[in-house]
Design a protein around this motif. Structure first.
Motif, mmCIF file in Angstrom:
data_model
loop_
_atom_site.group_PDB
_atom_site.id
_atom_site.type_symbol
_atom_site.label_atom_id
_atom_site.label_comp_id
_atom_site.label_asym_id
_atom_site.label_seq_id
_atom_site.Cartn_x
_atom_site.Cartn_y
_atom_site.Cartn_z
ATOM 1 N N ASP A 180 2.191 -8.266 -2.209
ATOM 2 C CA ASP A 180 2.233 -7.184 -3.188
ATOM 3 C C ASP A 180 2.257 -5.830 -2.479
ATOM 4 O OD1 ASP A 180 -0.390 -6.660 -2.357
ATOM 5 O OD2 ASP A 180 -1.290 -7.733 -4.039
ATOM 6 N N GLU A 181 2.404 -4.783 -3.263
ATOM 7 C CA GLU A 181 2.534 -3.433 -2.722
ATOM 8 C C GLU A 181 1.297 -2.999 -1.945
ATOM 9 O OE1 GLU A 181 3.099 1.095 -4.462
ATOM 10 O OE2 GLU A 181 3.846 -0.596 -5.638
ATOM 11 N N GLU A 182 0.131 -3.444 -2.383
ATOM 12 C CA GLU A 182 -1.119 -3.038 -1.727
ATOM 13 C C GLU A 182 -1.178 -3.526 -0.282
ATOM 14 O OE1 GLU A 182 -5.981 -3.409 -2.322
ATOM 15 O OE2 GLU A 182 -4.624 -4.099 -3.904
ATOM 16 N N VAL A 183 -0.777 -4.773 -0.051
ATOM 17 C CA VAL A 183 -0.763 -5.318 1.314
ATOM 18 C C VAL A 183 0.261 -4.580 2.163
ATOM 19 C CG1 VAL A 183 -0.226 -7.367 2.706
ATOM 20 C CG2 VAL A 183 -1.559 -7.613 0.604
ATOM 21 N N ALA A 184 1.430 -4.340 1.588
ATOM 22 C CA ALA A 184 2.480 -3.624 2.317
ATOM 23 C C ALA A 184 2.015 -2.216 2.685
ATOM 24 C CB ALA A 184 3.756 -3.572 1.482
ATOM 25 N N LYS A 185 1.289 -1.568 1.781
ATOM 26 C CA LYS A 185 0.793 -0.211 2.060
ATOM 27 C C LYS A 185 -0.262 -0.227 3.150
ATOM 28 C CE LYS A 185 -0.879 4.029 -0.064
ATOM 29 N NZ LYS A 185 -1.262 4.730 -1.319
ATOM 30 N N ASP A 186 -1.087 -1.265 3.187
ATOM 31 C CA ASP A 186 -2.088 -1.381 4.259
ATOM 32 C C ASP A 186 -1.407 -1.428 5.625
ATOM 33 O OD1 ASP A 186 -4.352 -1.286 2.724
ATOM 34 O OD2 ASP A 186 -4.591 -3.460 2.567
ATOM 35 N N VAL A 187 -0.298 -2.150 5.706
ATOM 36 C CA VAL A 187 0.436 -2.231 6.971
ATOM 37 C C VAL A 187 1.099 -0.887 7.277
ATOM 38 C CG1 VAL A 187 2.275 -3.423 8.237
ATOM 39 C CG2 VAL A 187 0.782 -4.721 6.697
ATOM 40 N N SER A 188 1.554 -0.191 6.251
ATOM 41 C CA SER A 188 2.135 1.138 6.457
ATOM 42 C C SER A 188 1.105 2.110 7.018
ATOM 43 C CB SER A 188 2.692 1.688 5.139
ATOM 44 O OG SER A 188 3.975 1.187 4.900
#
Length: 291
Positions: A171-179
């Motif tokens: 989901d977007e939250e996991v992707a944002k954590d990596v960002s």
């Protein structure tokens, strides 16, 4: 009347304005050189043209997402003071939404996109005249993803650094954590497979010279260099880096634990690669005093 190339060239040399702007000015003034120069001044174009040789190494980056499309770009100005100005921030948003809603995928295409009947290139010239500093669009990139993937968009310090990740299966939250990790640690590559042989060979030469200068015996230098090289390659690859929010696991393990796969990433930092002007204010003041 027909405007000759010679006349356009003469006006360009006189004012520093662009060829197309010079042609417009001459057309509007029936080829009168002096009136055309005044026309350029009245439009703020001549004043803006004089600022184009200045160094614009401040500003803001931005990342915008719309469905399966995302754009990342850098808009520059000359001072941090202007970068904090509401007019500049409004321009940043307007430029970003214009690029996102177009098909532009690089800088040249973005500058040719129209906004309110003008190209972005012309809009930036007008902004330069209005704001009083060189305003330039420096880098533009467009990214697309599959429906199964998520974009992770992150802006740090109001846009001094921005990052974007594309991660499949999360989901977007996991992707944002990596960002956030990308913004903080600044990995150079996704994984070792992306590193060219030239880069590896260059690093190997540096590490070899370093080991020999340390006085290490030649017979163990090769093993030392290989060990240090492997360590270095892990440090610059996103998948191998300790995850900034949980250093006990790598970024790859964090993503896999969430049943995802990293597809790609990008990171922009304002002014990176630009040789910034160093102002010596004390000398500047003294030069005015002694003038």
């Amino acid at each position: 009347m027909a405007i000759s190339a010679k006349l356009v060239k003469e006006l360009r040399e006189k004012t520093g304005a662009g060829m197309m702007d010079c042609k417009k000015a001459l057309t509007a003034t029936d080829g009168d050189l002096d009136k055309a120069a005044d026309w350029l001044r009245e439009k703020g174009i001549a004043k803006a043209a004089k600022k184009q040789s200045r160094i614009a190494a401040e500003g803001l980056c931005n990342v915008l997402v719309d469905g399966n499309e995302a754009v990342v770009f850098e808009l520059n100005c000359e001072t941090d003071f202007v970068a904090k100005n509401d007019n500049f921030k409004a321009l940043l948003d307007e430029v970003g939404s214009t690029i996102l809603n177009s098909k532009a995928s690089n800088l040249d295409e973005a500058l040719a996109v129209e906004l309110n009947g003008k190209t972005l290139a012309d809009v930036l010239v007008e902004a330069t005249a209005k704001i009083g500093e060189k305003i330039s669009l420096r880098r533009v990139a467009r990214f697309t993803k599959e429906d199964s993937a998520s974009f992770g968009a992150y802006a740090h310090m109001g846009g001094k650094i921005v990052s974007l990740t594309i991660i499949d299966g999360v989901d977007e939250e996991v992707a944002k954590d990596v960002s956030m990790h990308v913004a903080a640690i600044n990995p150079k590559y996704l994984d070792p497979s992306q590193i060219s042989e030239d880069v590896i060979e260059h690093e190997k030469q540096i590490l070899t010279a370093e080991a020999l200068n340390e006085g290490k015996p030649a017979n163990i230098v090769e093993k030392m260099v290989q060990g240090r090289l492997n360590k270095y390659l892990k440090e610059i690859c996103l998948v191998n880096q300790p995850f900034v929010k949980d250093p006990d696991q790598t970024v790859e393990k964090f993503v896999k634990a969430n049943k995802g796969t990293i597809v790609g990433f990008t990171r922009l930092e304002v002014g990176e690669g630009i040789e910034k002007r160093q102002d010596d204010f004390a000398s500047e003041v003294m030069s005015q005093v002694n003038a």
